[in-house]
Design a protein around this motif. Structure first.
Motif, short mmCIF file in Angstrom:
data_model
loop_
_atom_site.label_atom_id
_atom_site.label_comp_id
_atom_site.label_asym_id
_atom_site.label_seq_id
_atom_site.Cartn_x
_atom_site.Cartn_y
_atom_site.Cartn_z
N SER A 24 -10.73 -26.48 -48.86
CA SER A 24 -10.80 -26.20 -50.30
C SER A 24 -9.46 -26.19 -51.00
N PHE A 25 -8.39 -25.81 -50.28
CA PHE A 25 -7.10 -25.67 -50.96
C PHE A 25 -6.02 -26.61 -50.43
N GLU A 26 -5.89 -26.68 -49.10
CA GLU A 26 -4.81 -27.50 -48.53
C GLU A 26 -5.06 -29.00 -48.69
N ARG A 27 -6.30 -29.44 -48.47
CA ARG A 27 -6.62 -30.87 -48.59
C ARG A 27 -6.34 -31.39 -50.00
N PRO A 28 -6.84 -30.71 -51.07
CA PRO A 28 -6.54 -31.18 -52.43
C PRO A 28 -5.04 -31.15 -52.75
N LYS A 29 -4.32 -30.15 -52.21
CA LYS A 29 -2.89 -30.04 -52.47
C LYS A 29 -2.14 -31.25 -51.89
N ILE A 30 -2.51 -31.66 -50.68
CA ILE A 30 -1.85 -32.81 -50.06
C ILE A 30 -2.24 -34.10 -50.78
N SER A 31 -3.49 -34.20 -51.22
CA SER A 31 -3.91 -35.38 -51.99
C SER A 31 -3.08 -35.50 -53.27
N GLN A 32 -2.81 -34.37 -53.89
CA GLN A 32 -2.00 -34.35 -55.11
C GLN A 32 -0.56 -34.80 -54.79
N GLN A 33 -0.02 -34.34 -53.68
CA GLN A 33 1.34 -34.73 -53.29
C GLN A 33 1.42 -36.24 -53.03
N ILE A 34 0.38 -36.78 -52.42
CA ILE A 34 0.35 -38.23 -52.15
C ILE A 34 0.30 -38.99 -53.47
N ALA A 35 -0.53 -38.53 -54.39
CA ALA A 35 -0.65 -39.19 -55.70
C ALA A 35 0.68 -39.16 -56.45
N GLU A 36 1.35 -38.02 -56.42
CA GLU A 36 2.64 -37.90 -57.11
C GLU A 36 3.68 -38.82 -56.48
N ALA A 37 3.70 -38.90 -55.16
CA ALA A 37 4.66 -39.77 -54.47
C ALA A 37 4.35 -41.23 -54.75
N ARG A 38 3.06 -41.57 -54.82
CA ARG A 38 2.65 -42.94 -55.10
C ARG A 38 3.09 -43.37 -56.50
N ASP A 39 3.06 -42.44 -57.44
CA ASP A 39 3.46 -42.72 -58.82
C ASP A 39 4.95 -43.02 -58.94
#
Length: 160
Positions: A24-39
């Protein structure tokens, strides 16, 4: 073949809570980090992206392991245990016959062991030597370093 793991109800609840936290918390946080790095552009030389993807892989591995543990968990019913001899979920007061020291331990599944709380795994040498013994009996235990110890069982009860 499934590796059945015996746990207490409390231990199973703890595993489920940890899994929920990760999903619920760690998975979405890492997905957000990946999206930010991809940008940030070029992925071939993006250390942030590589680190986030590696963290995601480790997280998914941990989630998978927890899911397997929960799927293969079997809750121990304290009411079905023989309270006349030492078994899993026993709280045992023992006396070291060499020095007279008294200790109290609860024998728990390996995943729930916590020495600071007096909970030792049933897989430890001391617990293995105590298993099956009755009140007043002497347990002869050989430790991994070759030391032999004797413990007298002073008190015994099943923890509910």
């Amino acid at each position: 073949m499934a590796n059945i793991q015996y746990v207490t109800k409390e231990g199973l609840d703890k595993l489920r809570a940890e899994l929920d936290q990760l999903e619920s918390f760690e998975r979405p946080k890492i997905s957000q980090q990946i999206a930010e790095a991809r940008d940030k552009g070029d992925l071939s030389e993006n250390a942030e992206y590589d680190a986030a993807k590696e963290a995601q892989g480790l997280l998914e591995l941990k989630i998978g392991k927890l899911q397997d543990q929960i799927a293969n968990a079997r809750v121990i019913d304290p009411s079905q245990l023989d309270s006349s001899k030492v078994s899993i979920l026993s709280k045992v007061k023992i006396k070291n016959l060499a020095n007279g020291m008294e200790m109290t331990y609860s024998l728990v599944p390996e995943t729930e062991a916590d020495l600071s709380k007096g909970k030792i795994s049933v897989n430890t040498p001391i617990a293995k030597g105590l298993l099956g013994k009755k009140l007043g009996e002497i347990a002869d235990i050989e430790l991994p370093n070759g030391t032999k110890m004797q413990f007298e069982i002073l008190d015994l009860k099943i923890e509910e």
